[in-house]
Design a protein around this motif. Structure first.
Motif, mmCIF file in Angstrom:
data_model
loop_
_atom_site.group_PDB
_atom_site.id
_atom_site.type_symbol
_atom_site.label_atom_id
_atom_site.label_comp_id
_atom_site.label_asym_id
_atom_site.label_seq_id
_atom_site.Cartn_x
_atom_site.Cartn_y
_atom_site.Cartn_z
ATOM 1 N N PRO A 1 0.816 -1.232 0.000
ATOM 2 C CA PRO A 1 0.000 0.000 0.000
ATOM 3 C C PRO A 1 0.845 1.276 0.000
ATOM 4 C CG PRO A 1 -0.174 -1.180 2.103
ATOM 5 C CD PRO A 1 0.482 -2.114 1.137
ATOM 6 N N MET A 2 2.133 1.178 0.439
ATOM 7 C CA MET A 2 2.977 2.369 0.465
ATOM 8 C C MET A 2 3.989 2.396 -0.690
ATOM 9 S SD MET A 2 1.598 3.878 2.891
ATOM 10 C CE MET A 2 2.647 5.311 3.138
ATOM 11 N N ALA A 3 3.813 1.520 -1.678
ATOM 12 C CA ALA A 3 4.799 1.372 -2.762
ATOM 13 C C ALA A 3 5.096 2.689 -3.480
ATOM 14 C CB ALA A 3 4.334 0.320 -3.762
ATOM 15 N N ALA A 4 4.107 3.602 -3.513
ATOM 16 C CA ALA A 4 4.291 4.861 -4.239
ATOM 17 C C ALA A 4 5.362 5.750 -3.609
ATOM 18 C CB ALA A 4 2.971 5.626 -4.331
ATOM 19 N N GLN A 5 5.670 5.504 -2.312
ATOM 20 C CA GLN A 5 6.674 6.313 -1.611
ATOM 21 C C GLN A 5 8.034 6.308 -2.316
ATOM 22 O OE1 GLN A 5 4.606 8.106 0.674
ATOM 23 N NE2 GLN A 5 6.554 8.043 1.772
ATOM 24 N N ALA A 6 8.406 5.130 -2.853
ATOM 25 C CA ALA A 6 9.737 5.021 -3.470
ATOM 26 C C ALA A 6 9.686 4.192 -4.745
ATOM 27 C CB ALA A 6 10.717 4.407 -2.470
ATOM 28 N N ALA A 7 8.566 4.305 -5.460
ATOM 29 C CA ALA A 7 8.392 3.522 -6.683
ATOM 30 C C ALA A 7 9.396 3.951 -7.746
ATOM 31 C CB ALA A 7 6.975 3.708 -7.209
ATOM 32 N N SER A 8 9.809 3.006 -8.563
ATOM 33 C CA SER A 8 10.681 3.333 -9.694
ATOM 34 C C SER A 8 9.924 4.159 -10.737
ATOM 35 C CB SER A 8 11.207 2.043 -10.323
ATOM 36 O OG SER A 8 11.910 2.317 -11.489
#
Ligand SMILES: [Zn+2]
Length: 289
Positions: free
Chosen positions: A271-278
Motif C-alpha cells: 500500500p505504500m509502494a508509491a513512496q519510493a516507486a521506480s
C-alpha cells in the motif's frame, strides 16, 4: 519487405498526416499548402525531423546504446528486459492495447524507441530506428486533430524538455473519448536517451494530465527497482575511486544484482509502494465533446 499489415498501417497513417506547424492536411509528397515541404519519405519511414545524429551520440553510454539500438533494434528491448534493474508491473501495456480493436482503432506509440509492440500500431520516435513509422519531434506531431483512438507513451516524458507541450500534443491528436497509457519514472538515476530532464511524483503526474479525465494511476515499477538502480550506480561509484573509466567498467558488473528486481512482483502491491516507486503509470481519457 512489404506485407499487408504494414501496407494497411501506412495507408491509415497517410489519411491522418497533417502539417506539424499549421495542422493543415499534407499531400502524399508531404507538402503543406501553407508551409511548403514538411517531411521526407525514406523507404517505409516518414521523416519529419527527429533527433540529430550528434544529439544521439552526445555521451559515451548513449553512444553505446545508440549503436546497439541501431544494429540490433530487435534485440535491444529483450536485452533491456533481462539486464535492467527495473521490473515493470506485469500486464501494463498488453491489456491496454487489447482494450482496442486494433484492426479498426488507430493507436500510436509516442516514443517507441526500438519497440514494435504490435504490427498495427503507428510507431513514432525522434530516432530513425528500423521499426519507426514516423520520425518526428514529439512536441510537433505531423498528425491531424482528433486523429487517434489511443496511444501509449512508455518511459518517454522524462526525455522531453517540456512535457506539458508533449502532453498537449497527445490531447490534440487524440479523438474525444480516446485513451492514453503513460509510464513515467519517479526513483530512477539519470539516463540520457539522448536527454533526461525530469522525474514525476504521483500527484505531479496527475497535475500534468489535468486536461484529461484520469482513469487510473498505479505504481508501474516498484520500490525494489527504485532502490536497485540507485544501488548499482552507488556501487560503481564507490568501487571506482574517482575514475570515470573504472566506473564505466564496473557498472555492467553490477547488473548481476538485477534479478533482485523480481521482489517487486510482490512489493508493487504494497500500500505504500508509491513512496519510493521506480515509476508510475497513468491511464487517461480525453473528455468526449
Ligand atoms: Zn503547414
Amino acid at each position: 519487405m512489404h506485407d499487408t499489415i504494414t501496407d494497411t498501417r501506412q495507408g491509415r497513417l497517410a489519411e491522418v498526416l497533417a502539417c506539424p506547424r499549421c495542422h493543415a492536411r499534407l499531400d502524399p509528397s508531404l507538402v503543406c499548402v501553407v508551409c511548403g515541404p514538411m517531411g521526407t519519405r525514406r523507404g517505409e519511414q516518414l521523416d519529419f525531423g527527429g533527433f540529430g545524429e550528434s544529439e544521439l551520440k552526445a555521451d559515451a553510454l548513449n553512444r553505446v546504446k545508440e549503436l546497439v539500438k541501431t544494429r540490433f533494434h530487435r534485440l535491444y528491448p529483450a536485452a533491456i528486459k533481462v539486464l535492467s534493474p527495473v521490473q515493470d508491473r506485469p500486464g501494463l501495456v498488453t491489456p491496454f492495447l487489447r482494450s482496442f480493436d486494433l484492426d479498426r482503432d488507430l493507436v500510436a506509440d509516442f516514443g517507441c524507441g526500438t519497440h514494435r509492440r504490435d504490427p498495427r500500431i503507428i510507431c513514432m520516435d525522434g530516432g530513425s530506428y528500423g521499426n519507426v513509422d514516423l520520425v518526428t519531434d514529439l512536441r510537433r506531431l505531423p498528425l491531424a486533430d482528433g486523429s487517434l483512438d489511443g496511444g501509449i507513451s512508455i518511459a518517454v516524458l522524462e526525455h522531453v524538455p517540456d512535457p506539458a507541450r508533449h502532453i498537449a500534443e497527445m490531447h490534440r491528436v487524440l479523438r474525444p473519448g480516446g485513451r492514453m497509457l503513460v509510464f513515467v519514472p519517479f526513483m530512477q538515476p539519470f539516463h540520457a536517451s539522448p536527454y533526461d530532464f525530469q522525474r514525476f511524483t504521483e500527484v505531479g503526474l496527475r497535475e500534468q494530465f489535468g486536461d484529461f479525465e484520469v482513469l487510473a494511476v498505479r505504481v508501474g515499477a516498484g520500490p525494489t527497482s527504485g532502490m536497485l538502480w540507485v544501488l548499482q550506480e552507488w556501487l560503481a561509484m564507490l568501487l571506482s575511486f574517482g575514475s570515470r573509466r573504472l566506473y564505466r567498467a564496473i557498472l555492467p558488473l553490477t547488473w548481476v544484482l538485477s534479478p533482485l528486481k523480481l521482489l517487486d512482483l510482490l512489493l508493487v502491491h504494497h500500500p505504500m509502494a508509491a513512496q519510493a516507486a521506480s515509476g508510475f503509470v497513468i491511464e487517461v481519457r480525453k473528455a468526449s465533446a
